[in-house]
Motif scaffolding. Structure first.
Motif, mmCIF file in Angstrom:
data_model
loop_
_atom_site.group_PDB
_atom_site.id
_atom_site.type_symbol
_atom_site.label_atom_id
_atom_site.label_comp_id
_atom_site.label_asym_id
_atom_site.label_seq_id
_atom_site.Cartn_x
_atom_site.Cartn_y
_atom_site.Cartn_z
ATOM 1 N N GLU A 129 0.723 -1.075 -0.021
ATOM 2 C CA GLU A 129 -0.151 0.213 -0.068
ATOM 3 C C GLU A 129 0.915 1.335 0.011
ATOM 4 O O GLU A 129 0.556 2.357 -0.953
ATOM 5 C CB GLU A 129 -0.818 0.151 1.171
ATOM 6 C CG GLU A 129 -2.083 -0.953 1.024
ATOM 7 C CD GLU A 129 -2.969 -0.985 -0.075
ATOM 8 O OE1 GLU A 129 -3.560 0.085 -0.363
ATOM 9 O OE2 GLU A 129 -3.117 -1.905 -0.720
ATOM 10 N N ALA A 130 1.807 1.224 0.686
ATOM 11 C CA ALA A 130 2.922 2.432 0.838
ATOM 12 C C ALA A 130 3.508 2.407 -0.574
ATOM 13 O O ALA A 130 3.869 3.769 -1.070
ATOM 14 C CB ALA A 130 4.000 1.979 1.877
ATOM 15 N N ALA A 131 3.781 1.529 -1.198
ATOM 16 C CA ALA A 131 4.605 1.495 -2.556
ATOM 17 C C ALA A 131 3.786 2.047 -3.521
ATOM 18 O O ALA A 131 3.905 2.931 -4.311
ATOM 19 C CB ALA A 131 5.011 0.173 -2.670
ATOM 20 N N MET A 132 2.457 1.777 -3.416
ATOM 21 C CA MET A 132 1.521 2.275 -4.201
ATOM 22 C C MET A 132 1.445 3.735 -4.311
ATOM 23 O O MET A 132 1.269 4.373 -5.142
ATOM 24 C CB MET A 132 0.009 1.302 -3.929
ATOM 25 C CG MET A 132 -0.828 1.497 -5.346
ATOM 26 S SD MET A 132 -2.208 0.228 -5.071
ATOM 27 C CE MET A 132 -2.828 0.555 -3.503
ATOM 28 N N THR A 133 1.434 4.079 -3.153
ATOM 29 C CA THR A 133 1.268 5.389 -3.012
ATOM 30 C C THR A 133 2.554 6.301 -3.393
ATOM 31 O O THR A 133 2.573 7.281 -4.002
ATOM 32 C CB THR A 133 1.175 5.933 -1.422
ATOM 33 O OG1 THR A 133 -0.066 5.308 -1.078
ATOM 34 C CG2 THR A 133 0.958 7.575 -1.082
ATOM 35 N N TRP A 134 3.543 5.650 -3.388
ATOM 36 C CA TRP A 134 4.973 6.247 -3.722
ATOM 37 C C TRP A 134 4.962 6.090 -5.412
ATOM 38 O O TRP A 134 5.314 7.256 -6.075
ATOM 39 C CB TRP A 134 6.191 5.450 -3.385
ATOM 40 C CG TRP A 134 7.422 5.949 -3.423
ATOM 41 C CD1 TRP A 134 8.190 6.708 -2.674
ATOM 42 C CD2 TRP A 134 8.192 5.883 -4.668
ATOM 43 N NE1 TRP A 134 9.188 7.407 -3.121
ATOM 44 C CE2 TRP A 134 9.329 6.991 -4.557
ATOM 45 C CE3 TRP A 134 8.206 5.416 -6.015
ATOM 46 C CZ2 TRP A 134 10.383 6.908 -5.379
ATOM 47 C CZ3 TRP A 134 9.044 5.507 -6.728
ATOM 48 C CH2 TRP A 134 10.159 6.311 -6.530
ATOM 49 N N PHE A 135 4.645 5.146 -6.059
ATOM 50 C CA PHE A 135 4.353 5.090 -7.561
ATOM 51 C C PHE A 135 3.281 6.052 -7.814
ATOM 52 O O PHE A 135 3.435 6.649 -9.085
ATOM 53 C CB PHE A 135 3.927 3.711 -7.765
ATOM 54 C CG PHE A 135 4.937 2.456 -7.539
ATOM 55 C CD1 PHE A 135 6.452 2.808 -7.815
ATOM 56 C CD2 PHE A 135 4.731 1.214 -7.343
ATOM 57 C CE1 PHE A 135 7.330 1.820 -7.697
ATOM 58 C CE2 PHE A 135 5.476 0.288 -7.228
ATOM 59 C CZ PHE A 135 6.927 0.474 -7.471
ATOM 60 N N ALA A 136 2.278 6.338 -7.252
ATOM 61 C CA ALA A 136 1.483 7.266 -7.444
ATOM 62 C C ALA A 136 1.859 8.751 -7.677
ATOM 63 O O ALA A 136 1.621 9.392 -8.517
ATOM 64 C CB ALA A 136 0.028 7.220 -6.621
ATOM 65 N N GLU A 137 2.793 8.800 -6.611
ATOM 66 C CA GLU A 137 3.386 10.010 -6.473
ATOM 67 C C GLU A 137 4.493 10.468 -7.867
ATOM 68 O O GLU A 137 4.440 11.373 -8.384
ATOM 69 C CB GLU A 137 4.172 10.565 -5.431
ATOM 70 C CG GLU A 137 3.300 10.615 -4.005
ATOM 71 C CD GLU A 137 2.694 11.936 -4.212
ATOM 72 O OE1 GLU A 137 3.255 13.144 -4.663
ATOM 73 O OE2 GLU A 137 1.537 12.000 -3.921
ATOM 74 N N ALA A 138 4.968 9.324 -8.016
ATOM 75 C CA ALA A 138 6.140 9.266 -9.122
ATOM 76 C C ALA A 138 5.482 9.259 -10.425
ATOM 77 O O ALA A 138 6.318 9.919 -11.306
ATOM 78 C CB ALA A 138 7.205 7.994 -8.938
ATOM 79 N N THR A 139 4.351 8.708 -10.707
ATOM 80 C CA THR A 139 3.806 8.786 -11.938
ATOM 81 C C THR A 139 2.659 9.743 -12.160
ATOM 82 O O THR A 139 2.251 10.210 -13.435
ATOM 83 C CB THR A 139 3.285 7.406 -12.368
ATOM 84 O OG1 THR A 139 2.276 7.075 -11.482
ATOM 85 C CG2 THR A 139 4.411 6.167 -12.084
ATOM 86 N N GLY A 140 2.141 10.250 -11.252
ATOM 87 C CA GLY A 140 0.866 11.144 -11.282
ATOM 88 C C GLY A 140 -0.275 10.561 -11.509
ATOM 89 O O GLY A 140 -1.293 11.001 -11.819
ATOM 90 N N ASP A 141 -0.271 9.043 -11.420
ATOM 91 C CA ASP A 141 -1.467 8.206 -11.648
ATOM 92 C C ASP A 141 -1.710 7.216 -10.864
ATOM 93 O O ASP A 141 -1.159 6.300 -10.882
ATOM 94 C CB ASP A 141 -1.249 7.695 -13.236
ATOM 95 C CG ASP A 141 -2.303 7.193 -14.100
ATOM 96 O OD1 ASP A 141 -3.301 6.661 -13.095
ATOM 97 O OD2 ASP A 141 -2.462 6.961 -15.038
#
Length: 199
Positions: free
Chosen positions: A52-64
């Motif tokens: 779940e934390a990684a998903m938030t990080w990826f969302a920040e990195a990709t904007g999606d």
């Protein structure tokens, strides 16, 4: 595996605690999903909160966020991603983040927390952990049984640290299957027999 073996001891007399190990793409998710849907097991992942934390990080990195969900739980986990440093696949980050949490922070921050939460919310439900790698010693002390899944007809990709770590685990039971149907049949046999040692 047969049903005429002595039931594996659960030292703390709590509901069954089963952990799956094996290389990638051998059917751990399929096996866990079957136990969950057909026999009421509470399915956990040792790195559930970390994902779940990684998903938030990826969302920040990709904007999606939709893309981030696919990077963690879907079809993009092993595909190179131009939005990540070096264009690496999301698994590159997930593997290292998981190793840091499990080895540096400790199992109390990963699987220990997931099991504690599951027992608080569903105290009588048996538990299946989808992937046990770095947590094996803690898992055994908690009374868990480890099943290694093998898929003889499939060569999974090599090169990840978790592959090397899981290969060193001594499983209590080994289940080999070459199809989803065979794997689900063996999952059913396992659940109906109870937690038992291999023949």
């Amino acid at each position: 595996m047969t049903c005429n073996q002595r039931t594996h001891a659960n030292d703390n007399h709590r509901p069954i605690l089963v952990g799956l190990t094996g290389r990638r793409n051998v059917g751990k998710t399929t096996f866990a999903n079957y136990l969950e849907s057909q026999f009421g097991f509470n399915r956990l992942h040792a790195f559930g909160a970390g994902k779940e934390a990684a998903m938030t990080w990826f969302a920040e990195a990709t904007g999606d966020m939709d893309l981030a969900v696919r990077m963690v739980h879907g079809d993009l986990k092993d595909k190179p991603c131009p939005q990540l440093p070096g264009g690496v696949a999301p698994r590159h980050f997930l593997e290292r983040f998981g190793a840091f949490m499990g080895e540096e922070m400790g199992v109390d921050w990963t699987l220990g927390m997931e099991v504690k939460k599951a027992r608080r919310e569903f105290p009588n439900a048996p538990i299946v952990v989808e992937s046990v790698v770095y947590e094996v010693d803690w898992f055994r002390r908690a009374g868990g049984l480890i099943i290694r899944l093998e898929r003889p007809d499939f060569e999974s990709p090599e090169g990840l640290s978790s592959d090397e770590a899981q290969a060193r685990i001594q499983a209590d039971v080994t289940i080999s299957a070459t199809s989803v149907g065979e794997l689900e049949s063996k999952a059913r046999e396992f659940a109906l027999c109870g937690v038992r040692r291999a023949a």
